[in-house]
Design a protein around this motif. Structure first.
Motif, PDB file in Angstrom:
ATOM      1  N   ASN A 180       9.364   7.010 -10.413  1.00  0.00           N
ATOM      2  CA  ASN A 180       9.753   8.187  -9.645  1.00  0.00           C
ATOM      3  C   ASN A 180      11.153   7.972  -9.119  1.00  0.00           C
ATOM      4  O   ASN A 180      11.452   6.948  -8.530  1.00  0.00           O
ATOM      5  CB  ASN A 180       8.784   8.382  -8.492  1.00  0.00           C
ATOM      6  CG  ASN A 180       8.946   9.733  -7.850  1.00  0.00           C
ATOM      7  OD1 ASN A 180      10.059  10.195  -7.654  1.00  0.00           O
ATOM      8  ND2 ASN A 180       7.845  10.385  -7.533  1.00  0.00           N
ATOM      9  N   ILE A 181      12.026   8.948  -9.333  1.00  0.00           N
ATOM     10  CA  ILE A 181      13.421   8.720  -8.983  1.00  0.00           C
ATOM     11  C   ILE A 181      13.890   9.609  -7.844  1.00  0.00           C
ATOM     12  O   ILE A 181      15.038   9.578  -7.458  1.00  0.00           O
ATOM     13  CB  ILE A 181      14.319   8.983 -10.205  1.00  0.00           C
ATOM     14  CG1 ILE A 181      13.849  10.261 -10.910  1.00  0.00           C
ATOM     15  CG2 ILE A 181      14.305   7.807 -11.149  1.00  0.00           C
ATOM     16  CD1 ILE A 181      14.925  10.929 -11.658  1.00  0.00           C
ATOM     17  N   ILE A 182      12.987  10.419  -7.273  1.00  0.00           N
ATOM     18  CA  ILE A 182      13.433  11.300  -6.195  1.00  0.00           C
ATOM     19  C   ILE A 182      13.761  10.449  -4.972  1.00  0.00           C
ATOM     20  O   ILE A 182      12.938   9.652  -4.544  1.00  0.00           O
ATOM     21  CB  ILE A 182      12.339  12.323  -5.850  1.00  0.00           C
ATOM     22  CG1 ILE A 182      11.981  13.132  -7.082  1.00  0.00           C
ATOM     23  CG2 ILE A 182      12.796  13.240  -4.736  1.00  0.00           C
ATOM     24  CD1 ILE A 182      10.774  14.006  -6.902  1.00  0.00           C
ATOM     25  N   PRO A 183      14.955  10.605  -4.424  1.00  0.00           N
ATOM     26  CA  PRO A 183      15.317   9.780  -3.262  1.00  0.00           C
ATOM     27  C   PRO A 183      14.628  10.278  -1.994  1.00  0.00           C
ATOM     28  O   PRO A 183      14.048  11.370  -1.972  1.00  0.00           O
ATOM     29  CB  PRO A 183      16.827   9.975  -3.168  1.00  0.00           C
ATOM     30  CG  PRO A 183      17.079  11.307  -3.776  1.00  0.00           C
ATOM     31  CD  PRO A 183      16.038  11.513  -4.837  1.00  0.00           C
ATOM     32  N   GLY A 184      14.662   9.457  -0.965  1.00  0.00           N
ATOM     33  CA  GLY A 184      14.140   9.887   0.330  1.00  0.00           C
ATOM     34  C   GLY A 184      12.741   9.416   0.610  1.00  0.00           C
ATOM     35  O   GLY A 184      12.145   9.811   1.605  1.00  0.00           O
ATOM     36  N   PHE A 185      12.187   8.550  -0.245  1.00  0.00           N
ATOM     37  CA  PHE A 185      10.809   8.101  -0.020  1.00  0.00           C
ATOM     38  C   PHE A 185      10.675   7.314   1.280  1.00  0.00           C
ATOM     39  O   PHE A 185       9.805   7.604   2.102  1.00  0.00           O
ATOM     40  CB  PHE A 185      10.335   7.244  -1.197  1.00  0.00           C
ATOM     41  CG  PHE A 185       8.936   6.726  -1.034  1.00  0.00           C
ATOM     42  CD1 PHE A 185       7.860   7.568  -1.212  1.00  0.00           C
ATOM     43  CD2 PHE A 185       8.699   5.410  -0.669  1.00  0.00           C
ATOM     44  CE1 PHE A 185       6.568   7.108  -1.050  1.00  0.00           C
ATOM     45  CE2 PHE A 185       7.412   4.935  -0.506  1.00  0.00           C
ATOM     46  CZ  PHE A 185       6.342   5.796  -0.692  1.00  0.00           C
ATOM     47  N   PHE A 222       0.814  -1.210   0.000  1.00  0.00           N
ATOM     48  CA  PHE A 222       0.000   0.000   0.000  1.00  0.00           C
ATOM     49  C   PHE A 222       0.850   1.264   0.000  1.00  0.00           C
ATOM     50  O   PHE A 222       0.525   2.246  -0.624  1.00  0.00           O
ATOM     51  CB  PHE A 222      -0.913   0.023   1.219  1.00  0.00           C
ATOM     52  CG  PHE A 222      -2.249  -0.558   0.951  1.00  0.00           C
ATOM     53  CD1 PHE A 222      -3.054  -0.009  -0.033  1.00  0.00           C
ATOM     54  CD2 PHE A 222      -2.716  -1.644   1.666  1.00  0.00           C
ATOM     55  CE1 PHE A 222      -4.291  -0.541  -0.301  1.00  0.00           C
ATOM     56  CE2 PHE A 222      -3.944  -2.179   1.410  1.00  0.00           C
ATOM     57  CZ  PHE A 222      -4.733  -1.631   0.426  1.00  0.00           C
ATOM     58  N   PHE A 223       1.935   1.204   0.761  1.00  0.00           N
ATOM     59  CA  PHE A 223       2.774   2.388   0.885  1.00  0.00           C
ATOM     60  C   PHE A 223       3.810   2.481  -0.228  1.00  0.00           C
ATOM     61  O   PHE A 223       4.502   3.461  -0.359  1.00  0.00           O
ATOM     62  CB  PHE A 223       3.492   2.384   2.235  1.00  0.00           C
ATOM     63  CG  PHE A 223       2.552   2.511   3.375  1.00  0.00           C
ATOM     64  CD1 PHE A 223       1.952   3.730   3.636  1.00  0.00           C
ATOM     65  CD2 PHE A 223       2.239   1.437   4.180  1.00  0.00           C
ATOM     66  CE1 PHE A 223       1.062   3.869   4.678  1.00  0.00           C
ATOM     67  CE2 PHE A 223       1.357   1.567   5.221  1.00  0.00           C
ATOM     68  CZ  PHE A 223       0.770   2.785   5.473  1.00  0.00           C
ATOM     69  N   LYS A 224       3.917   1.405  -0.985  1.00  0.00           N
ATOM     70  CA  LYS A 224       4.951   1.372  -2.013  1.00  0.00           C
ATOM     71  C   LYS A 224       4.661   2.424  -3.070  1.00  0.00           C
ATOM     72  O   LYS A 224       3.550   2.567  -3.542  1.00  0.00           O
ATOM     73  CB  LYS A 224       4.982  -0.004  -2.648  1.00  0.00           C
ATOM     74  CG  LYS A 224       6.375  -0.396  -3.035  1.00  0.00           C
ATOM     75  CD  LYS A 224       6.459  -1.886  -3.306  1.00  0.00           C
ATOM     76  CE  LYS A 224       7.785  -2.241  -3.913  1.00  0.00           C
ATOM     77  NZ  LYS A 224       8.752  -2.662  -2.957  1.00  0.00           N
ATOM     78  N   LYS A 225       5.701   3.157  -3.424  1.00  0.00           N
ATOM     79  CA  LYS A 225       5.464   4.171  -4.430  1.00  0.00           C
ATOM     80  C   LYS A 225       5.347   3.520  -5.792  1.00  0.00           C
ATOM     81  O   LYS A 225       5.916   2.456  -6.047  1.00  0.00           O
ATOM     82  CB  LYS A 225       6.584   5.198  -4.414  1.00  0.00           C
ATOM     83  CG  LYS A 225       7.947   4.656  -4.763  1.00  0.00           C
ATOM     84  CD  LYS A 225       8.953   5.784  -4.816  1.00  0.00           C
ATOM     85  CE  LYS A 225      10.355   5.206  -4.870  1.00  0.00           C
ATOM     86  NZ  LYS A 225      11.376   6.204  -4.982  1.00  0.00           N
ATOM     87  N   LYS A 226       4.626   4.205  -6.663  1.00  0.00           N
ATOM     88  CA  LYS A 226       4.489   3.679  -8.005  1.00  0.00           C
ATOM     89  C   LYS A 226       5.785   3.896  -8.773  1.00  0.00           C
ATOM     90  O   LYS A 226       6.524   4.831  -8.494  1.00  0.00           O
ATOM     91  CB  LYS A 226       3.311   4.361  -8.691  1.00  0.00           C
ATOM     92  CG  LYS A 226       2.015   3.898  -8.089  1.00  0.00           C
ATOM     93  CD  LYS A 226       0.820   4.554  -8.739  1.00  0.00           C
ATOM     94  CE  LYS A 226      -0.448   4.020  -8.103  1.00  0.00           C
ATOM     95  NZ  LYS A 226      -1.602   4.848  -8.354  1.00  0.00           N
ATOM     96  N   MET A 233       8.519   8.848   4.338  1.00  0.00           N
ATOM     97  CA  MET A 233       7.300   8.102   4.620  1.00  0.00           C
ATOM     98  C   MET A 233       7.398   7.435   5.990  1.00  0.00           C
ATOM     99  O   MET A 233       6.418   7.400   6.746  1.00  0.00           O
ATOM    100  CB  MET A 233       7.092   7.055   3.523  1.00  0.00           C
ATOM    101  CG  MET A 233       5.722   6.437   3.535  1.00  0.00           C
ATOM    102  SD  MET A 233       4.455   7.687   3.571  1.00  0.00           S
ATOM    103  CE  MET A 233       3.919   7.633   1.929  1.00  0.00           C
TER     104      MET A 233
END
Lengths: 271, 282
Positions: free
Chosen positions: B14-19, B7-11, B23
């Motif tokens: 997207n390459i911006i670090p720090g997810f 659910f929390f996994k980003k799609k 999160m």
């Protein structure tokens, strides 16, 4: 025709001004007039009181702690919500907004239910001899709760409007997230951030209901400035109560002015 | 577990670090500060049987308090609805001296600590206060009555309606009004037919926020209310009294009822808003 319209215009302005005067100006004036009713000496005496000083210092400490924590949270949370795409974004935003729509009394109550004598975390706290409810940590935590969404709410629209193209480009070129934030995101959001921090400060300084549930009203220990006002008022020390209130009023007016200046900058930035 | 992580996994893409970090901090703090404490309401109430719960929340004195809270908050929000539209209108459309000052003053209820507002309103409307003394000549009491509670709730609700409508009015294109005027419509007709439909959703949102806030408000209302059972006891005060008697299950039960009230109000306002915009868009 023109004449008649001018008349309605001034009539509406007149009604508006009367409403503002009765509802907002008179209460404000009441505080200042009653604070100085018995002269400067009584006013100074009330402010120079030891309990007042202790209450002021607790209020300021609480505000600093709360604004720091919520600013940090607001930055991380708004970054997470706006710079990436993931499924439960909408739910997450709604959950963060919850404290905004909850009665301060309930906010205080839930922390009693966690950390109070009947709370499920109480045996654990007792083991390590930590007291949260009826102590300063409780005052800090409830204030964090009631002001939780403030910075977040201000940052999300700004970051959404800015998009994440610049960040993506920087990331492609190999920049780390700290660098991306410092060089790209921060310059865009700085005024909005300050605006959110001001709102958070205003609420943290004046929070009454939630703090009054968990503080236990221990004079000199867990009594914040608003609680001190309550105690004085209930003891019929009206002049002292208003004198102490006037400190809060002055801070409130300063906050209003700062808020207007920063709001003006935010609007300018958005253009 | 694997599903919840998903659910929390980003799609992808997207390459911006720090997810993970941002999160992680967000979810941790949200859980510690908001979700786990709120969940304690349910944990605490799990010991209470349904019968006990019902008895607590349908106690005569408590029901009287719901009525006081709901009627006063409803009247206050209605007053703010009307004056909010008026204030937003004069602040966006007219020029008059000290306009910026008035505009800034609207925010006062947000900036002024609620306890200060509370003691100040109580004094102002008491028998000896500036306004209270005028009314006491006709034997009308304001402080320590429902009227007083309503006035305190009007005070805290002022910014909500004004600030919801103002941006809408500022963006409103003047050409429709001008066209209507050229065709001979009266000012009132123009307002009712052209301006009002545009600002109504925002005004209703402000109404809902003011209403919900007034029901939960404690600091500015508690002093002027005076805590007379059946007369001027508001729901948050009942919770506070139960807490002072260490009756935690009762306090929690009534708190749950209040949460449900707040939820219903905000939900129905949302519903009404979407209904209006659907009608407006055909």
């Amino acid at each position: 025709m023109k004449q008649k319209r001018k008349q309605t215009q001034w009539l509406l302005i007149f009604i508006g001004i009367v409403f503002i005067t009765i509802m907002l100006v008179l209460p404000l004036a009441t505080v200042l007039v009653y604070a100085l009713r018995q002269g400067w000496n009584a006013f100074y005496g009330a402010i120079n009181d030891d309990y007042t000083k202790m209450a002021l210092s607790l209020t300021l400490k609480t505000t600093i702690v709360v604004v720091m924590i919520n600013t940090l949270f607001g930055i991380f949370a708004s970054w997470a919500v706006t710079k990436y795409r993931f499924r439960i974004k909408h739910i997450l935003t709604t959950l963060i907004d919850i404290p905004f729509s909850i009665s301060p009394i309930i906010a205080g109550l839930v922390f009693i239910l966690v950390f109070g004598r009947i709370g499920w975390a109480y045996p654990f706290l007792e083991k390590f001899d930590i007291s949260i409810v009826f102590a300063t940590p409780g005052v800090h935590i409830v204030t964090i709760f009631v002001t939780f969404p403030f910075v977040f709410r201000e940052l999300v629209p700004i970051m959404t409007a800015q998009g994440s193209d610049e960040e993506s480009a920087a990331a492609l070129m190999g920049a780390g997230w700290i660098r991306i934030f410092r060089k790209i995101t921060f310059p865009h959001i700085k005024w909005g951030l300050l605006y959110g921090m001001i709102l958070c400060t205003a609420r943290a300084l004046g929070e009454f209901g939630a703090v009054s549930v968990v503080s236990g009203h221990l004079r000199g220990k867990t009594v914040t400035l608003p609680l001190h006002v309550e105690i004085l008022f209930n003891e019929f020390k009206i002049t002292s109560a208003f004198a102490v209130s006037s400190i809060l009023v002055i801070i409130a007016v300063i906050i209003l002015i700062m808020r207007n200046i920063v709001e003006y900058r935010v609007k300018k930035e958005e253009r | 577990m694997a599903k919840s992580i998903l659910f929390f996994k980003k799609k992808k893409g997207n390459i911006i670090p720090g997810f993970g970090l941002s999160m992680g901090i967000t979810i941790t703090m949200l859980s510690l500060i908001v979700l786990i404490p709120l969940f304690s309401i349910i944990i605490t109430l799990s010991d209470t049987t349904l019968e006990d719960f019902w008895q607590i929340i349908s106690d005569e004195q408590t029901i009287a308090a719901y009525k006081v809270s709901l009627t006063c908050a409803g009247i206050a929000a209605a007053v703010n609805f009307i004056f909010g539209i008026l204030l937003a209108w004069i602040l966006t459309r007219y020029q008059f001296p000290m306009k910026r000052f008035v505009d800034g003053l609207i925010e006062l209820p947000f900036a002024l600590p609620t306890a200060v507002a509370g003691i100040s309103l109580t004094t102002l409307y008491s028998d000896k206060g500036w306004i209270g003394s005028i009314f006491s000549k006709w034997d009308i009491k304001i402080s320590y009555t429902k009227t007083g509670i309503t006035i305190a709730m009007i005070f805290i609700g002022i910014p909500f309606v004004v600030r919801s409508i103002q941006p809408v009015l500022e963006k409103l294109d003047l050409q429709y009004e001008e066209a209507a005027e050229v065709m001979g419509a009266s000012r009132f007709c123009i307002f009712r037919r052209i301006v009002l439909p545009e600002i109504l959703p925002a005004a209703l949102a402000g109404f809902g926020l003011a209403f919900a806030r007034s029901i939960g408000e404690y600091g500015s209302v508690v002093f002027i209310a005076g805590n007379i059972p059946y007369e001027t006891q508001i729901t948050p005060l009942i919770i506070m009294n139960k807490l002072e008697q260490f009756n935690y299950s009762a306090a929690t039960s009534i708190a749950l009822v209040m949460l449900i009230f707040a939820f219903i109000i905000l939900f129905s306002i949302n519903l009404l808003q979407s209904l209006i915009s659907r009608i407006a868009n055909g």
